[in-house]
Scaffold this motif. Structure first.
Motif, PDB file in Angstrom:
ATOM      1  N   SER A  71       9.130 -21.024  68.180  1.00 28.14           N
ATOM      2  CA  SER A  71       8.124 -20.449  67.296  1.00 28.14           C
ATOM      3  C   SER A  71       7.870 -21.365  66.092  1.00 28.14           C
ATOM      4  O   SER A  71       6.715 -21.616  65.722  1.00 28.14           O
ATOM      5  CB  SER A  71       8.567 -19.061  66.825  1.00 28.14           C
ATOM      6  N   VAL A  72       8.932 -21.872  65.504  1.00 28.72           N
ATOM      7  CA  VAL A  72       8.783 -22.800  64.375  1.00 28.72           C
ATOM      8  C   VAL A  72       8.106 -24.082  64.853  1.00 28.72           C
ATOM      9  O   VAL A  72       7.230 -24.618  64.168  1.00 28.72           O
ATOM     10  CB  VAL A  72      10.140 -23.075  63.699  1.00 28.72           C
ATOM     11  N   GLY A  73       8.474 -24.576  66.030  1.00 28.83           N
ATOM     12  CA  GLY A  73       7.820 -25.758  66.579  1.00 28.83           C
ATOM     13  C   GLY A  73       6.320 -25.542  66.730  1.00 28.83           C
ATOM     14  O   GLY A  73       5.514 -26.422  66.407  1.00 28.83           O
ATOM     15  N   LEU A  93       8.532 -31.881  72.611  1.00 33.99           N
ATOM     16  CA  LEU A  93       9.458 -32.507  73.549  1.00 33.99           C
ATOM     17  C   LEU A  93      10.888 -32.075  73.258  1.00 33.99           C
ATOM     18  O   LEU A  93      11.344 -32.110  72.115  1.00 33.99           O
ATOM     19  CB  LEU A  93       9.335 -34.032  73.426  1.00 33.99           C
ATOM     20  N   LEU A  94      11.593 -31.698  74.313  1.00 34.78           N
ATOM     21  CA  LEU A  94      13.013 -31.377  74.228  1.00 34.78           C
ATOM     22  C   LEU A  94      13.752 -32.311  75.167  1.00 34.78           C
ATOM     23  O   LEU A  94      13.421 -32.404  76.352  1.00 34.78           O
ATOM     24  CB  LEU A  94      13.256 -29.923  74.651  1.00 34.78           C
ATOM     25  N   CYS A  95      14.743 -33.008  74.645  1.00 33.50           N
ATOM     26  CA  CYS A  95      15.608 -33.865  75.457  1.00 33.50           C
ATOM     27  C   CYS A  95      16.962 -33.165  75.512  1.00 33.50           C
ATOM     28  O   CYS A  95      17.687 -33.133  74.516  1.00 33.50           O
ATOM     29  CB  CYS A  95      15.722 -35.258  74.837  1.00 33.50           C
ATOM     30  N   HIS A 108      17.718 -30.226  69.115  1.00 29.40           N
ATOM     31  CA  HIS A 108      16.528 -30.454  68.295  1.00 29.40           C
ATOM     32  C   HIS A 108      15.292 -30.531  69.175  1.00 29.40           C
ATOM     33  O   HIS A 108      15.346 -30.969  70.314  1.00 29.40           O
ATOM     34  CB  HIS A 108      16.657 -31.713  67.432  1.00 29.40           C
ATOM     35  N   LEU A 109      14.200 -30.085  68.597  1.00 30.06           N
ATOM     36  CA  LEU A 109      12.908 -30.088  69.259  1.00 30.06           C
ATOM     37  C   LEU A 109      12.015 -31.085  68.532  1.00 30.06           C
ATOM     38  O   LEU A 109      11.878 -31.023  67.313  1.00 30.06           O
ATOM     39  CB  LEU A 109      12.301 -28.683  69.185  1.00 30.06           C
ATOM     40  N   HIS A 110      11.435 -32.012  69.288  1.00 29.02           N
ATOM     41  CA  HIS A 110      10.504 -32.981  68.708  1.00 29.02           C
ATOM     42  C   HIS A 110       9.104 -32.377  68.694  1.00 29.02           C
ATOM     43  O   HIS A 110       8.657 -31.821  69.702  1.00 29.02           O
ATOM     44  CB  HIS A 110      10.438 -34.250  69.570  1.00 29.02           C
ATOM     45  N   VAL A 111       8.412 -32.502  67.574  1.00 30.54           N
ATOM     46  CA  VAL A 111       7.003 -32.134  67.478  1.00 30.54           C
ATOM     47  C   VAL A 111       6.297 -33.423  67.047  1.00 30.54           C
ATOM     48  O   VAL A 111       6.463 -33.888  65.923  1.00 30.54           O
ATOM     49  CB  VAL A 111       6.759 -30.993  66.475  1.00 30.54           C
ATOM     50  N   ILE A 112       5.559 -34.003  67.994  1.00 30.26           N
ATOM     51  CA  ILE A 112       5.031 -35.354  67.819  1.00 30.26           C
ATOM     52  C   ILE A 112       3.509 -35.332  67.783  1.00 30.26           C
ATOM     53  O   ILE A 112       2.862 -35.026  68.790  1.00 30.26           O
ATOM     54  CB  ILE A 112       5.514 -36.266  68.961  1.00 30.26           C
ATOM     55  N   PRO A 113       2.921 -35.669  66.631  1.00 23.98           N
ATOM     56  CA  PRO A 113       1.464 -35.760  66.574  1.00 23.98           C
ATOM     57  C   PRO A 113       0.995 -36.978  67.359  1.00 23.98           C
ATOM     58  O   PRO A 113       1.661 -38.006  67.387  1.00 23.98           O
ATOM     59  CB  PRO A 113       1.160 -35.915  65.082  1.00 23.98           C
ATOM     60  N   ARG A 114      -0.150 -36.831  68.018  1.00 28.40           N
ATOM     61  CA  ARG A 114      -0.676 -37.917  68.843  1.00 28.40           C
ATOM     62  C   ARG A 114      -2.035 -38.356  68.322  1.00 28.40           C
ATOM     63  O   ARG A 114      -2.826 -37.549  67.840  1.00 28.40           O
ATOM     64  CB  ARG A 114      -0.791 -37.467  70.298  1.00 28.40           C
ATOM     65  N   TYR A 115      -2.265 -39.648  68.436  1.00 24.90           N
ATOM     66  CA  TYR A 115      -3.494 -40.269  67.964  1.00 24.90           C
ATOM     67  C   TYR A 115      -4.028 -41.158  69.075  1.00 24.90           C
ATOM     68  O   TYR A 115      -3.250 -41.831  69.766  1.00 24.90           O
ATOM     69  CB  TYR A 115      -3.219 -41.116  66.716  1.00 24.90           C
ATOM     70  N   ALA A 116      -5.337 -41.206  69.238  1.00 25.36           N
ATOM     71  CA  ALA A 116      -5.946 -42.082  70.244  1.00 25.36           C
ATOM     72  C   ALA A 116      -5.457 -43.507  70.012  1.00 25.36           C
ATOM     73  O   ALA A 116      -5.443 -43.992  68.881  1.00 25.36           O
ATOM     74  CB  ALA A 116      -7.463 -42.020  70.150  1.00 25.36           C
ATOM     75  N   GLY A 117      -4.972 -44.141  71.086  1.00 26.91           N
ATOM     76  CA  GLY A 117      -4.522 -45.527  70.997  1.00 26.91           C
ATOM     77  C   GLY A 117      -3.177 -45.719  70.315  1.00 26.91           C
ATOM     78  O   GLY A 117      -2.841 -46.838  69.932  1.00 26.91           O
ATOM     79  N   ASP A 118      -2.379 -44.631  70.172  1.00 24.31           N
ATOM     80  CA  ASP A 118      -1.086 -44.788  69.470  1.00 24.31           C
ATOM     81  C   ASP A 118      -0.046 -45.547  70.295  1.00 24.31           C
ATOM     82  O   ASP A 118       0.997 -45.934  69.786  1.00 24.31           O
ATOM     83  CB  ASP A 118      -0.534 -43.454  68.961  1.00 24.31           C
ATOM     84  N   GLY A 119      -0.327 -45.770  71.577  1.00 22.25           N
ATOM     85  CA  GLY A 119       0.529 -46.627  72.394  1.00 22.25           C
ATOM     86  C   GLY A 119       1.724 -45.956  73.046  1.00 22.25           C
ATOM     87  O   GLY A 119       2.435 -46.584  73.826  1.00 22.25           O
ATOM     88  N   TRP A 120       1.967 -44.680  72.773  1.00 22.42           N
ATOM     89  CA  TRP A 120       3.126 -44.014  73.366  1.00 22.42           C
ATOM     90  C   TRP A 120       2.687 -43.318  74.638  1.00 22.42           C
ATOM     91  O   TRP A 120       1.733 -42.535  74.622  1.00 22.42           O
ATOM     92  CB  TRP A 120       3.723 -43.019  72.378  1.00 22.42           C
TER      93      TRP A 120
END
Length: 149
Positions: A71-73, A93-95, A108-120
């Motif tokens: 919920s926080v994520g 993402l959860l590893c 821990h839970l990763h909350v990763i913002p994404r941007y066009a062309g960010d390469g990931w």
């Protein structure tokens, strides 16, 4: 969850962060979680939602804590979208476990913002699985669900 163990005794960097024994840029915290900026972000704004009490992985969380983390994520993803960082997407993402790329063994839970062309990217070959094998896998999981308390 491991109760009463000190961060120093555990040698856990996330326990030290939650206890403010290590530098951290906190975004949000409550009685269950602390959310902070990842020191090695995939992209600008990469957040970690970390349980305040030490837990290694999903199996170590009770249902209420797990639900609260997700919920926080969700709320953090919404905040990232509304921030001036102007992200165009979000990965949550959860590893869970070393084979799943977990490197810090504190849940821990990763909350990763994404941007066009960010390469990931995620590059994986995912061949179609035969229906009989999918049905067999589904039954194995159903059996496990039935045996859980």
């Amino acid at each position: 969850m491991t109760q009463g163990a000190t961060p120093a005794a555990q040698g856990c960097v996330f326990c030290a962060i939650v206890a403010r024994q290590a530098e951290v840029s906190v975004v949000y915290e409550d009685e269950t979680v602390t959310v902070f900026m990842d020191l090695n972000p995939v992209t600008r704004g990469h957040l970690l939602v970390v349980t305040r009490e030490h837990a290694v992985g999903l199996e170590d969380l009770d249902g209420a804590t797990s639900a609260h983390v997700w919920s926080v994520g969700h709320n953090m993803a919404r905040a990232l979208r509304r921030s001036n960082m102007r992200c165009e997407g979000i990965n949550v993402l959860l590893c869970d476990g070393e084979v799943a790329f977990q490197t810090v063994f504190h849940f821990h839970l990763h909350v990763i913002p994404r941007y066009a062309g960010d390469g990931w990217t995620f590059k994986a070959s995912s061949p179609e699985r035969e229906r009989s094998l999918l049905d067999s896998d589904a039954q194995a999981i159903k059996n496990a669900i039935a045996s859980m308390d």
